[in-house]
Enzyme design. Structure first.
Site, PDB file in Angstrom:
ATOM      1  N   HIS A  28       0.849  -1.202   0.000  1.00  0.00           N
ATOM      2  CA  HIS A  28       0.000   0.000   0.000  1.00  0.00           C
ATOM      3  C   HIS A  28       0.879   1.245   0.000  1.00  0.00           C
ATOM      4  O   HIS A  28       1.523   1.568   1.000  1.00  0.00           O
ATOM      5  CB  HIS A  28      -0.933  -0.027   1.217  1.00  0.00           C
ATOM      6  CG  HIS A  28      -1.915   1.094   1.235  1.00  0.00           C
ATOM      7  ND1 HIS A  28      -2.314   1.742   2.373  1.00  0.00           N
ATOM      8  CD2 HIS A  28      -2.584   1.716   0.212  1.00  0.00           C
ATOM      9  CE1 HIS A  28      -3.178   2.688   2.069  1.00  0.00           C
ATOM     10  NE2 HIS A  28      -3.360   2.698   0.770  1.00  0.00           N
ATOM     11  N   GLU A  32       2.872   0.403   3.318  1.00  0.00           N
ATOM     12  CA  GLU A  32       2.386  -0.610   4.259  1.00  0.00           C
ATOM     13  C   GLU A  32       2.477  -1.963   3.543  1.00  0.00           C
ATOM     14  O   GLU A  32       1.872  -2.138   2.485  1.00  0.00           O
ATOM     15  CB  GLU A  32       0.940  -0.304   4.665  1.00  0.00           C
ATOM     16  CG  GLU A  32       0.815   0.968   5.496  1.00  0.00           C
ATOM     17  CD  GLU A  32      -0.626   1.361   5.817  1.00  0.00           C
ATOM     18  OE1 GLU A  32      -0.852   1.909   6.898  1.00  0.00           O
ATOM     19  OE2 GLU A  32      -1.522   1.140   4.973  1.00  0.00           O
TER      20      GLU A  32
HETATM   21  N1  CAA Z   1       4.579  13.907  -8.043  1.00  0.00           N
HETATM   22  C1  CAA Z   1       5.892  14.032  -7.821  1.00  0.00           C
HETATM   23  N2  CAA Z   1       6.433  14.923  -6.966  1.00  0.00           N
HETATM   24  C2  CAA Z   1       5.583  15.775  -6.355  1.00  0.00           C
HETATM   25  C3  CAA Z   1       4.190  15.713  -6.567  1.00  0.00           C
HETATM   26  C4  CAA Z   1       3.696  14.719  -7.456  1.00  0.00           C
HETATM   27  N3  CAA Z   1       2.388  14.578  -7.697  1.00  0.00           N
HETATM   28  N4  CAA Z   1       3.604  16.670  -5.813  1.00  0.00           N
HETATM   29  C5  CAA Z   1       4.604  17.307  -5.157  1.00  0.00           C
HETATM   30  N5  CAA Z   1       5.783  16.754  -5.478  1.00  0.00           N
HETATM   31  C6  CAA Z   1       7.090  17.117  -4.920  1.00  0.00           C
HETATM   32  C7  CAA Z   1       7.560  18.460  -5.411  1.00  0.00           C
HETATM   33  O1  CAA Z   1       8.303  18.342  -6.605  1.00  0.00           O
HETATM   34  C8  CAA Z   1       8.403  18.960  -4.257  1.00  0.00           C
HETATM   35  O2  CAA Z   1       9.695  18.395  -4.321  1.00  0.00           O
HETATM   36  P1  CAA Z   1      10.967  19.205  -3.734  1.00  0.00           P
HETATM   37  O3  CAA Z   1      10.671  19.503  -2.290  1.00  0.00           O
HETATM   38  O4  CAA Z   1      12.104  18.257  -3.910  1.00  0.00           O
HETATM   39  O5  CAA Z   1      11.060  20.439  -4.551  1.00  0.00           O
HETATM   40  C9  CAA Z   1       7.722  18.355  -3.012  1.00  0.00           C
HETATM   41  O6  CAA Z   1       6.949  17.240  -3.489  1.00  0.00           O
HETATM   42  C10 CAA Z   1       6.835  19.374  -2.335  1.00  0.00           C
HETATM   43  O7  CAA Z   1       5.911  19.844  -3.322  1.00  0.00           O
HETATM   44  P2  CAA Z   1       5.377  21.322  -3.427  1.00  0.00           P
HETATM   45  O8  CAA Z   1       6.382  22.266  -2.860  1.00  0.00           O
HETATM   46  O9  CAA Z   1       4.889  21.566  -4.816  1.00  0.00           O
HETATM   47  O10 CAA Z   1       4.053  21.304  -2.570  1.00  0.00           O
HETATM   48  P3  CAA Z   1       3.845  20.976  -1.054  1.00  0.00           P
HETATM   49  O11 CAA Z   1       4.961  21.429  -0.196  1.00  0.00           O
HETATM   50  O12 CAA Z   1       2.475  21.468  -0.782  1.00  0.00           O
HETATM   51  O13 CAA Z   1       3.830  19.389  -0.990  1.00  0.00           O
HETATM   52  C11 CAA Z   1       2.662  17.364  -0.967  1.00  0.00           C
HETATM   53  C12 CAA Z   1       2.973  18.631  -1.745  1.00  0.00           C
HETATM   54  C13 CAA Z   1       3.915  16.508  -0.805  1.00  0.00           C
HETATM   55  C14 CAA Z   1       1.625  16.603  -1.778  1.00  0.00           C
HETATM   56  C15 CAA Z   1       2.124  17.766   0.455  1.00  0.00           C
HETATM   57  O14 CAA Z   1       1.104  18.716   0.326  1.00  0.00           O
HETATM   58  C16 CAA Z   1       1.610  16.587   1.257  1.00  0.00           C
HETATM   59  O15 CAA Z   1       2.368  15.849   1.859  1.00  0.00           O
HETATM   60  N6  CAA Z   1       0.264  16.433   1.284  1.00  0.00           N
HETATM   61  C17 CAA Z   1      -0.374  15.355   2.016  1.00  0.00           C
HETATM   62  C18 CAA Z   1      -0.324  14.112   1.188  1.00  0.00           C
HETATM   63  C19 CAA Z   1      -0.954  12.952   1.896  1.00  0.00           C
HETATM   64  O16 CAA Z   1      -1.444  13.023   3.019  1.00  0.00           O
HETATM   65  N7  CAA Z   1      -0.970  11.798   1.203  1.00  0.00           N
HETATM   66  C20 CAA Z   1      -1.608  10.619   1.695  1.00  0.00           C
HETATM   67  C21 CAA Z   1      -2.986  10.520   1.069  1.00  0.00           C
HETATM   68  S1  CAA Z   1      -3.869   9.128   1.683  1.00  0.00           S
HETATM   69  C22 CAA Z   1      -3.282   7.854   0.791  1.00  0.00           C
HETATM   70  O17 CAA Z   1      -2.488   7.975  -0.093  1.00  0.00           O
HETATM   71  C23 CAA Z   1      -3.779   6.494   1.163  1.00  0.00           C
HETATM   72  C24 CAA Z   1      -5.046   6.018   0.583  1.00  0.00           C
HETATM   73  O18 CAA Z   1      -5.199   4.810   0.486  1.00  0.00           O
HETATM   74  C25 CAA Z   1      -6.135   6.952   0.186  1.00  0.00           C
HETATM   75  P1  NAD Z   2      -7.676   5.994 -10.522  1.00  0.00           P
HETATM   76  O1  NAD Z   2      -9.120   6.040 -10.795  1.00  0.00           O
HETATM   77  O2  NAD Z   2      -6.861   7.232 -10.635  1.00  0.00           O
HETATM   78  O3  NAD Z   2      -6.969   4.893 -11.455  1.00  0.00           O
HETATM   79  C1  NAD Z   2      -7.449   3.596 -11.654  1.00  0.00           C
HETATM   80  C2  NAD Z   2      -6.965   3.147 -13.027  1.00  0.00           C
HETATM   81  O4  NAD Z   2      -7.175   1.752 -13.161  1.00  0.00           O
HETATM   82  C3  NAD Z   2      -7.709   3.843 -14.172  1.00  0.00           C
HETATM   83  O5  NAD Z   2      -6.757   4.447 -15.032  1.00  0.00           O
HETATM   84  C4  NAD Z   2      -8.459   2.693 -14.863  1.00  0.00           C
HETATM   85  O6  NAD Z   2      -8.503   2.846 -16.271  1.00  0.00           O
HETATM   86  C5  NAD Z   2      -7.593   1.518 -14.487  1.00  0.00           C
HETATM   87  N1  NAD Z   2      -8.301   0.215 -14.495  1.00  0.00           N
HETATM   88  C6  NAD Z   2      -9.495  -0.059 -13.944  1.00  0.00           C
HETATM   89  N2  NAD Z   2      -9.785  -1.370 -14.129  1.00  0.00           N
HETATM   90  C7  NAD Z   2      -8.732  -1.908 -14.790  1.00  0.00           C
HETATM   91  C8  NAD Z   2      -8.421  -3.214 -15.271  1.00  0.00           C
HETATM   92  N3  NAD Z   2      -9.261  -4.237 -15.063  1.00  0.00           N
HETATM   93  N4  NAD Z   2      -7.240  -3.397 -15.917  1.00  0.00           N
HETATM   94  C9  NAD Z   2      -6.382  -2.380 -16.112  1.00  0.00           C
HETATM   95  N5  NAD Z   2      -6.627  -1.123 -15.673  1.00  0.00           N
HETATM   96  C10 NAD Z   2      -7.774  -0.895 -15.015  1.00  0.00           C
HETATM   97  O7  NAD Z   2      -7.533   5.376  -9.055  1.00  0.00           O
HETATM   98  P2  NAD Z   2      -6.301   5.489  -8.025  1.00  0.00           P
HETATM   99  O8  NAD Z   2      -6.519   6.649  -7.142  1.00  0.00           O
HETATM  100  O9  NAD Z   2      -5.021   5.326  -8.779  1.00  0.00           O
HETATM  101  O10 NAD Z   2      -6.560   4.197  -7.142  1.00  0.00           O
HETATM  102  C11 NAD Z   2      -6.155   2.913  -7.567  1.00  0.00           C
HETATM  103  C12 NAD Z   2      -6.073   1.983  -6.357  1.00  0.00           C
HETATM  104  O11 NAD Z   2      -5.130   2.527  -5.417  1.00  0.00           O
HETATM  105  C13 NAD Z   2      -7.377   1.821  -5.597  1.00  0.00           C
HETATM  106  O12 NAD Z   2      -7.441   0.497  -5.088  1.00  0.00           O
HETATM  107  C14 NAD Z   2      -7.247   2.837  -4.471  1.00  0.00           C
HETATM  108  O13 NAD Z   2      -8.031   2.533  -3.357  1.00  0.00           O
HETATM  109  C15 NAD Z   2      -5.764   2.716  -4.155  1.00  0.00           C
HETATM  110  N6  NAD Z   2      -5.138   3.886  -3.510  1.00  0.00           N
HETATM  111  C16 NAD Z   2      -5.537   5.145  -3.857  1.00  0.00           C
HETATM  112  C17 NAD Z   2      -4.909   6.235  -3.256  1.00  0.00           C
HETATM  113  C18 NAD Z   2      -5.290   7.643  -3.606  1.00  0.00           C
HETATM  114  O14 NAD Z   2      -4.890   8.578  -2.886  1.00  0.00           O
HETATM  115  N7  NAD Z   2      -5.990   7.891  -4.680  1.00  0.00           N
HETATM  116  C19 NAD Z   2      -3.880   6.031  -2.323  1.00  0.00           C
HETATM  117  C20 NAD Z   2      -3.488   4.710  -2.016  1.00  0.00           C
HETATM  118  C21 NAD Z   2      -4.142   3.643  -2.609  1.00  0.00           C
END
Ligand code: CAA
Ligand code: NAD
Length: 292
Positions: free
Chosen positions: A140, A152
């Site tokens: 993860h 994770e």
């Molecule tokens: N791809 C690559 N690099 C990126 C990026 C992206 N999409 N977004 C930002 N960066 C890099 C930048 O290039 C920058 O690098 P340097 O410090 O080396 O210059 C650095 O990250 C910081 O970016 P910014 O200065 O543009 O912006 P920021 O300070 O606001 O940081 C952020 C951006 C890192 C996204 C920060 O806002 C952050 O940590 N946000 C929280 C993100 C978070 O909580 N993620 C977890 C989401 S939950 C999840 O993922 C799990 C799930 O299952 C849903």
């Molecule tokens: P997304 O909607 O951005 O991307 C999903 C992609 O999968 C799409 O481009 C779709 O075309 C493709 N897809 C769907 N079915 C498919 C198949 N059968 N074969 C090939 N490609 C297929 O979604 P996301 O945010 O990248 O999330 C993807 C997974 O990662 C989910 O399980 C989500 O829970 C998990 N995840 C998401 C985040 C987040 O912050 N968005 C963080 C951690 C984990």
């Protein structure tokens, strides 16, 4: 167990980040998407992220080309047949994931390891859809994958120790800092993060404060890098809603239940930053809070 060739299925927000970091760590990567259009969009996302690293002086432009050369794209799962590890990052839907793993089970070698990037589904359910439950783990990653250090690594009651150790070392080889987690819905981070994000939506609906002010409160008051609404838009409103439904179904605790406002936003196609609109309008700079 040696990992040389890695498959990534799904090249959206997460799959593109995973493919990028795996290719940067010098593995050959095969990316599989649903169709040419999504594959092209995923490739562009990776290209953009690498170019941003070049612009910031973090990567040589020649190295960007080397990384891109390590990536190949396909719309046919058969292209993953000789991968040592396949990581799925497709839509958060157990039927889609089970169907994928069951197909891969028939295509890939018997030694191949399967990993899921799921946020909230259990790895055990996916492992049970294959004939190799001992070789299925959770990997993860966090969004944005190139930046966030955590992975994770999730073991089920069936995961073999050597498979878990291989997955853990693989995450370290990507430059990440892995932790071991049990296979419960939400693992560690989402177990705590998801109720917080959903609570923010419920409090917004109750009129506690505006989107902007709640975000401001959590960034300025607690030092969080983003407030809960910016983060929800960043994760994807559709993905957050699915995660919430899955965790509510699993735990039957109100704090995981999808707030009605979240469901309405999904109905309207307000998926967050990836679709242009969520809690904010992302076409504006800085993004402008939308009326809800
Ligand atoms: N791809 C690559 N690099 C990126 C990026 C992206 N999409 N977004 C930002 N960066 C890099 C930048 O290039 C920058 O690098 P340097 O410090 O080396 O210059 C650095 O990250 C910081 O970016 P910014 O200065 O543009 O912006 P920021 O300070 O606001 O940081 C952020 C951006 C890192 C996204 C920060 O806002 C952050 O940590 N946000 C929280 C993100 C978070 O909580 N993620 C977890 C989401 S939950 C999840 O993922 C799990 C799930 O299952 C849903
Ligand atoms: P997304 O909607 O951005 O991307 C999903 C992609 O999968 C799409 O481009 C779709 O075309 C493709 N897809 C769907 N079915 C498919 C198949 N059968 N074969 C090939 N490609 C297929 O979604 P996301 O945010 O990248 O999330 C993807 C997974 O990662 C989910 O399980 C989500 O829970 C998990 N995840 C998401 C985040 C987040 O912050 N968005 C963080 C951690 C984990």
């Amino acid at each position: 167990m040696k990992i040389e060739k890695v498959g990534v299925v799904g090249c959206g927000l997460m799959g593109s980040g995973i493919a990028e970091v795996v290719a940067k760590a010098e593995f050959d990567v095969v990316v599989c998407e649903m169709n040419e259009q999504f594959a092209e969009a995923g490739r562009n996302r990776i290209d953009k992220s690498l170019s941003r690293a070049v612009d910031k002086g973090k990567l040589e432009s020649a190295d960007r080309d080397v990384v891109l050369d390590r990536l190949s794209f396909s719309t046919d799962l058969a292209a993953l047949a000789d991968c040592d590890l396949v990581i799925e990052a497709i839509v958060e839907d157990i039927e889609a994931k089970n169907e994928l793993f069951s197909t891969l089970d028939g295509l890939c070698g018997p030694e191949a390891i399967f990993a899921s990037n799921t946020s909230s589904l259990t790895i055990t359910d996916m492992a049970a859809a294959t004939s190799r439950p001992g070789r299925v783990v959770g990997l993860h990653f966090f969004n944005p994958v190139p930046v966030m250090k955590l992975v994770e690594v999730v073991r089920t009651i069936a995961t073999r120790d050597d498979v878990f150790d291989t997955a853990f070392s693989f995450a370290r080889n990507l430059g990440k800092q892995p932790i071991a987690a049990k296979d419960n819905s939400g693992f560690v981070v989402n177990l705590l993060l998801v109720p917080y994000m959903l609570d923010a939506i419920r409090h917004l609906d109750r009129g506690v404060a505006s989107v902007e002010d709640i975000d401001r409160a959590m960034t300025l008051g607690l030092g969080y890098p983003m407030g809960p609404f910016t983060l929800s838009d960043f994760v994807g409103i559709d993905t957050l809603c699915r995660i919430s439904e899955i965790m509510f179904d699993e735990y039957r605790e109100e704090r995981y239940a999808p707030p009605p406002l979240l469901k309405r936003m999904v109905s309207m196609g307000r998926y967050g930053r990836k679709s242009g609109q969520g809690f904010y309008d992302w076409s504006e700079d800085p993004p402008k809070p939308l009326a809800l």
